[in-house]
Write an enzyme that holds these catalytic residues in place. Structure first.
Site, PDB file in Angstrom:
ATOM      1  N   PHE A 136      -2.118  -6.269   5.291  1.00 36.78           N
ATOM      2  CA  PHE A 136      -2.798  -4.976   4.914  1.00 36.78           C
ATOM      3  C   PHE A 136      -1.945  -4.617   3.651  1.00 36.78           C
ATOM      4  CE2 PHE A 136      -3.337  -0.540   4.149  1.00 36.78           C
ATOM      5  CZ  PHE A 136      -4.952  -0.563   4.257  1.00 36.78           C
ATOM      6  N   ASP A 221       6.121  -6.669   1.050  1.00 39.69           N
ATOM      7  CA  ASP A 221       5.469  -5.408   1.213  1.00 39.69           C
ATOM      8  C   ASP A 221       6.309  -4.947   1.995  1.00 39.69           C
ATOM      9  OD1 ASP A 221       4.177  -3.134   1.958  1.00 39.69           O
ATOM     10  OD2 ASP A 221       2.074  -4.248   1.479  1.00 39.69           O
ATOM     11  N   LYS A 250       5.529   5.303   2.095  1.00 44.09           N
ATOM     12  CA  LYS A 250       5.660   5.779   3.325  1.00 44.09           C
ATOM     13  C   LYS A 250       6.764   6.795   3.245  1.00 44.09           C
ATOM     14  CE  LYS A 250       2.334   2.861   5.817  1.00 44.09           C
ATOM     15  NZ  LYS A 250       1.238   3.637   5.922  1.00 44.09           N
TER      16      LYS A 250
END
Ligand code: PLP
Length: 410
Positions: A136, A221, A250
């Site tokens: 993702f 990532d 995040k």
């Protein structure tokens, strides 16, 4: 009209929200409108790694608000420059670009890879990027194309060209899709949305070797795995495998929106003036929060992630031996997944009713992303609730029918 009804009327229905209307969040806990307290083992998908409203982060935010909230990236904001310096001093020789979110941080990495060969003849330009099945990487058109799960792409075609997918933890599968057009590989050190699947060390070592041999850009990532979640400030440090570019978001902003793309010196000249930018990227208030968050991430806290992470895993394995519904327990540091033999939504709801917040990813995997500060006692509380919930689920499955003596099917 209550908040839930208004939301259904006024907000695009893209989120399957849990029925908790949040009144307050402080430390490891979230409180709802009725005053019910929840132990937060989800931290807003690993955003509040340093708990909710940590006093040092709040104080840094207030301090910055006394000076200013925003200035254009056409001026210098010391708080932003200091954060770039902090990130580089904890990574490798290179430079940073700040954005607002994970998808944007990945977009920047993708743009660097795409621009790399821009001075070559069109037929010589490499542009393909390899990513992994089950990965993702975000919801923008490029990052959802990079994402290795079809469900996120359905209906949004035509998608950007130039993304190929290989199997995670399988270097031969990568070698099969590398071509003369390949320019980069993007990989999550632990697949988060893909069901909490850690990369094997040997796989990342082989990826590094392949990228060096073929002059490909290795991009990690680290949007979910970064900022201490896996036991080091960045997960690549746990593996001892250095990427060329890595992305953060995040929890980077300590609870405020912030993304960063950290680029090794070798690639820092690829984007020049005007090639990329963001109005809000690297907002001074978010950067002040991020500076405080990084300061909190000292040896003690990282040690806690490793120690309590190990303890959590060990206690979950004990639960596995008691409950057939648990198929697998896996993770790295305090990024933990429990794969079930059945869908997990009902279990998440029951945990919530018992005052514990977690989430379910890939339908079958309970995902735990607690604050990095949790203690063994917090783990014990969680295990107790889970044990009770799993027992109740199993009791429903195998409840004897009083009259007939039959057992309900599983
Ligand atoms: N990359 C990874 C690994 C993620 O887990 C996420 C979000 O869950 C993203 C990218 C996208 O981040 P954002 O939602 O901030 O755009």
């Amino acid at each position: 009209m209550n908040i839930i009804k208004i939301e259904k009327k006024c907000h695009l229905q893209v989120y399957k929200r849990n029925e908790i209307v949040v009144k307050k969040a402080s430390g490891k806990y979230i409180y709802d409108e009725e005053g019910k307290k929840y132990l937060d083992f989800f931290t807003g998908v690993s955003v509040c790694n340093f708990e909710h409203c940590h006093p040092r982060i709040v104080s840094a935010i207030k301090g910055q608000l006394n000076d200013y909230m925003h200035v254009s990236n056409l001026y210098y904001a010391p708080v932003q420059v200091n954060l770039a310096d902090k990130l580089i001093s904890r990574s490798f020789k290179g430079k940073v670009f700040f954005s607002n979110s994970g998808a944007e941080a990945n977009e920047c990495a993708i743009k660097i890879a795409r621009k790399l060969d821009s001075d070559k003849a069109r037929n010589k330009k490499r542009y393909e990027i390899i990513t992994f099945n089950n990965s993702f990487h975000g919801r923008t058109l490029a990052t959802l194309t990079a994402t290795g799960q079809e469900k996120f792409k359905k209906g949004f075609e035509p998608l950007p060209v130039g993304f190929k997918h290989a199997d995670y933890n399988d270097i031969n599968s990568v070698k099969k899709v590398v071509s003369e057009k390949t320019v980069a590989i993007i990989v999550e050190p632990v697949q988060g949305e893909g069901g909490v699947v850690p990369a094997k060390k040997e796989f990342l070592v082989q990826l590094r070797k392949l990228c060096t041999q073929k002059k490909l850009v290795l991009i990690f990532d680290e949007i979910q795995t970064g900022m201490g979640r896996c036991g080091e400030i960045f997960a690549w440090k746990v593996y001892g495998v250095r990427p060329d570019i890595f992305t953060l978001a995040k929890s980077l902003g300590g609870g405020l929106p912030l993304g960063a793309t950290i680029v090794a010196a070798q690639y820092d000249g690829v984007l020049g003036f005007g090639d990329h930018g963001s109005t809000f990227g690297g907002n001074p208030v978010s950067c002040a929060a991020a500076n405080a968050a990084i300061d909190l991430l000292d040896e003690e806290l990282l040690k806690n992630v490793k120690e309590v992470g190990r303890y959590f895993m060990q206690e979950l394995l004990k639960l596995k031996s008691k409950h057939k519904v648990i198929k697998d327990v896996r993770g790295l540091g305090l990024m933990v997944g429990v794969e079930l033999t059945e869908k997990g939504a009902a279990i998440v709801k029951k945990c919530q009713d018992n005052g514990l917040l977690l989430n379910c990813t890939k339908d079958y995997v309970l995902r735990f992303l607690p604050p990095l500060t949790i203690t063994k006692k917090d783990v014990d509380t969680t295990i107790k609730i889970l044990d009770k919930v799993l027992k109740s689920v199993e009791n429903i499955r195998f409840r004897p029918l009083k009259q007939s003596g039959r057992r309900l099917p599983s």
